[in-house]
Design an enzyme around this catalytic site. Structure first.
Site, PDB file in Angstrom:
ATOM      1  N   GLY A 110     -23.389 -20.470  20.116  1.00 29.65           N
ATOM      2  CA  GLY A 110     -23.743 -21.110  18.919  1.00 29.65           C
ATOM      3  C   GLY A 110     -24.859 -20.633  18.268  1.00 29.65           C
ATOM      4  O   GLY A 110     -25.915 -19.798  18.906  1.00 29.65           O
ATOM      5  N   GLY A 176     -16.697 -18.247  23.390  1.00 24.82           N
ATOM      6  CA  GLY A 176     -15.719 -17.835  24.058  1.00 24.82           C
ATOM      7  C   GLY A 176     -15.478 -16.349  24.303  1.00 24.82           C
ATOM      8  O   GLY A 176     -16.610 -15.633  24.042  1.00 24.82           O
ATOM      9  N   GLY A 200     -26.861 -19.458  25.667  1.00 23.33           N
ATOM     10  CA  GLY A 200     -27.101 -20.873  26.140  1.00 23.33           C
ATOM     11  C   GLY A 200     -26.857 -20.735  27.566  1.00 23.33           C
ATOM     12  O   GLY A 200     -26.509 -19.835  28.197  1.00 23.33           O
ATOM     13  N   ASP A 201     -26.630 -22.072  28.230  1.00 27.17           N
ATOM     14  CA  ASP A 201     -26.149 -22.379  29.688  1.00 27.17           C
ATOM     15  C   ASP A 201     -24.860 -21.507  29.949  1.00 27.17           C
ATOM     16  O   ASP A 201     -24.602 -20.975  30.967  1.00 27.17           O
ATOM     17  CB  ASP A 201     -26.325 -23.495  30.202  1.00 27.17           C
ATOM     18  CG  ASP A 201     -25.288 -24.384  29.547  1.00 27.17           C
ATOM     19  OD1 ASP A 201     -24.839 -24.130  28.336  1.00 27.17           O
ATOM     20  OD2 ASP A 201     -24.802 -25.493  30.012  1.00 27.17           O
ATOM     21  N   THR A 229     -31.071 -21.952  23.337  1.00 30.40           N
ATOM     22  CA  THR A 229     -30.570 -23.198  22.918  1.00 30.40           C
ATOM     23  C   THR A 229     -31.279 -24.152  22.378  1.00 30.40           C
ATOM     24  O   THR A 229     -32.468 -24.327  22.816  1.00 30.40           O
ATOM     25  CB  THR A 229     -29.897 -23.728  24.301  1.00 30.40           C
ATOM     26  OG1 THR A 229     -29.433 -25.214  24.024  1.00 30.40           O
ATOM     27  CG2 THR A 229     -30.814 -23.638  25.099  1.00 30.40           C
ATOM     28  N   VAL A 230     -31.059 -24.854  21.293  1.00 31.91           N
ATOM     29  CA  VAL A 230     -31.720 -25.949  20.689  1.00 31.91           C
ATOM     30  C   VAL A 230     -32.097 -26.912  21.786  1.00 31.91           C
ATOM     31  O   VAL A 230     -33.023 -27.926  21.305  1.00 31.91           O
ATOM     32  CB  VAL A 230     -31.493 -26.176  19.257  1.00 31.91           C
ATOM     33  CG1 VAL A 230     -31.605 -25.100  18.519  1.00 31.91           C
ATOM     34  CG2 VAL A 230     -29.887 -26.728  19.217  1.00 31.91           C
ATOM     35  N   ASP A 231     -31.044 -27.233  22.374  1.00 36.37           N
ATOM     36  CA  ASP A 231     -30.935 -28.499  23.412  1.00 36.37           C
ATOM     37  C   ASP A 231     -32.035 -28.123  24.193  1.00 36.37           C
ATOM     38  O   ASP A 231     -32.332 -29.227  24.867  1.00 36.37           O
ATOM     39  CB  ASP A 231     -29.525 -28.599  23.952  1.00 36.37           C
ATOM     40  CG  ASP A 231     -28.404 -28.668  22.947  1.00 36.37           C
ATOM     41  OD1 ASP A 231     -28.929 -29.484  21.922  1.00 36.37           O
ATOM     42  OD2 ASP A 231     -27.373 -27.867  23.009  1.00 36.37           O
ATOM     43  N   GLY A 275     -27.867 -32.873  21.368  1.00 35.93           N
ATOM     44  CA  GLY A 275     -28.676 -32.563  22.721  1.00 35.93           C
ATOM     45  C   GLY A 275     -27.487 -32.229  23.470  1.00 35.93           C
ATOM     46  O   GLY A 275     -27.888 -32.167  24.813  1.00 35.93           O
ATOM     47  N   ARG A 276     -26.505 -32.534  23.218  1.00 37.38           N
ATOM     48  CA  ARG A 276     -25.154 -32.362  24.188  1.00 37.38           C
ATOM     49  C   ARG A 276     -25.620 -33.427  25.742  1.00 37.38           C
ATOM     50  O   ARG A 276     -25.486 -34.524  25.619  1.00 37.38           O
ATOM     51  CB  ARG A 276     -25.160 -30.988  24.887  1.00 37.38           C
ATOM     52  CG  ARG A 276     -23.835 -30.769  25.605  1.00 37.38           C
ATOM     53  CD  ARG A 276     -23.335 -29.282  25.720  1.00 37.38           C
ATOM     54  NE  ARG A 276     -24.631 -28.564  26.377  1.00 37.38           N
ATOM     55  CZ  ARG A 276     -24.441 -27.327  26.926  1.00 37.38           C
ATOM     56  NH1 ARG A 276     -23.366 -26.629  26.429  1.00 37.38           N
ATOM     57  NH2 ARG A 276     -25.468 -26.583  27.317  1.00 37.38           N
TER      58      ARG A 276
END
Length: 298
Positions: A110, A176, A200-201, A229-231, A275-276
């Site tokens: 993202g 993906g 991200g992760d 990642t913003v999270d 924040g997932r």
């Protein structure tokens, strides 16, 4: 890309013991790899000072705060503290950056504030500091490696000059598209020696799989993961880029809800933040604004 011999096992530094986590390295399967002096050593615009280069004994502790007195007397005092090799420039490297080395930069997952800045700094750093002239941008995430209609972009400092002023990512991204064999086939076909993966992760897990396949094929290719990642939910690192911007924007929403709540009789302001699986944005925005009365993780 460090050339010094990597230490492993347990190192006794007074108290307590430190267990250095062994990270995968090119020399694990290419033990006779030739080394080169870091170009920074001879760069007329960059003069490394004493202590500038990271040595094989420079480590970062997983937990940096502990009570020496309690750990020495507790029953689990024999358990070593985990540590990781410190990132940074090494005096000896494994790539001849002025000749045949080719680098690829890919942005996955993202959107995240600061992506264009990271891409720009990579290009400018590799070009100006290390003298690398073959730098390519992979378009549209992982699928850009093998999609026939997405050729790699040849990047240079002039091309990325103003990228840090634009939002989004000018390399484009996608979720993906992770087809391991196709990706590594493309890395081998294009002759990339360094692959910088921004993500991200999930993208970092993909980077590990890519390196595992590169190691299986015994290719001289270094893989670098840049957490995005913003999270702020990538382990080990303290803060990923983009997180601070997310916290600042969240404070605006909290402030607006606070104004409305105080302007109504028995008013309540409800703010839901992303924040997932973690609540770092909500936590830091709450602590920064000082207007929140109740914080929930549901």
């Amino acid at each position: 890309m460090a050339a010094e011999s990597e230490p492993e096992g347990t190192i006794n530094i007074n108290s307590p013991c430190i267990n250095l986590v062994k990270l995968p390295h090119l020399t694990d399967y290419l033990p006779t790899l030739k080394t080169y002096t870091n170009p920074l050593q001879h760069n007329p615009f960059f003069l490394p000072s004493d202590g500038f280069y990271v040595t094989p004994t420079d480590v970062v502790l997983r937990h940096i705060a502990y009570d020496i007195s309690s750990s020495s007397s507790s029953s689990d005092s024999a358990s070593p503290h985990l540590a990781y090799l410190r990132a940074g420039p090494r005096k000896q490297i494994f790539f001849d950056l002025t000749d045949s080395t080719r680098a690829a930069i890919v942005n996955c997952g993202g959107l995240c504030p600061g992506s264009n800045t990271v891409i720009r700094e990579l290009v400018v750093g590799l070009w100006d500091l290390y003298g690398l002239r073959h730098i390519y941008g992979i378009q549209a995430g992982y699928r850009g490696f093998y999609s026939s209609d997405l050729a790699p972009l040849h990047l240079n400092p002039k091309m990325v000059h103003g990228w840090h002023k634009a939002g989004g990512t000018l390399l484009q991204t996608s979720r993906g598209g992770f087809q391991l064999q196709n990706i590594v086939d493309a890395i081998q076909r294009y002759g990339f020696n360094q692959v910088y993966i921004i993500g991200g992760d999930g993208s970092m897990r993909g980077a590990v799989e890519i390196f595992d396949e590169i190691r299986r094929r015994r290719l001289n290719v270094g893989v670098v993961g840049i957490p995005k990642t913003v999270d702020n939910d990538v382990g080990i690192i303290d803060r990923s880029f983009g997180f601070q911007t997310a916290v600042e924007m969240a404070q605006q929403a909290i402030n607006a809800a606070h104004v409305e709540a105080e302007s109504a009789v028995n008013g309540i302001g409800l703010v839901k933040l992303m924040g997932r699986s973690t609540g770092h944005i909500a936590l830091h925005a709450t602590l920064s604004s000082r207007d929140v009365d109740l914080l929930s993780d549901s």
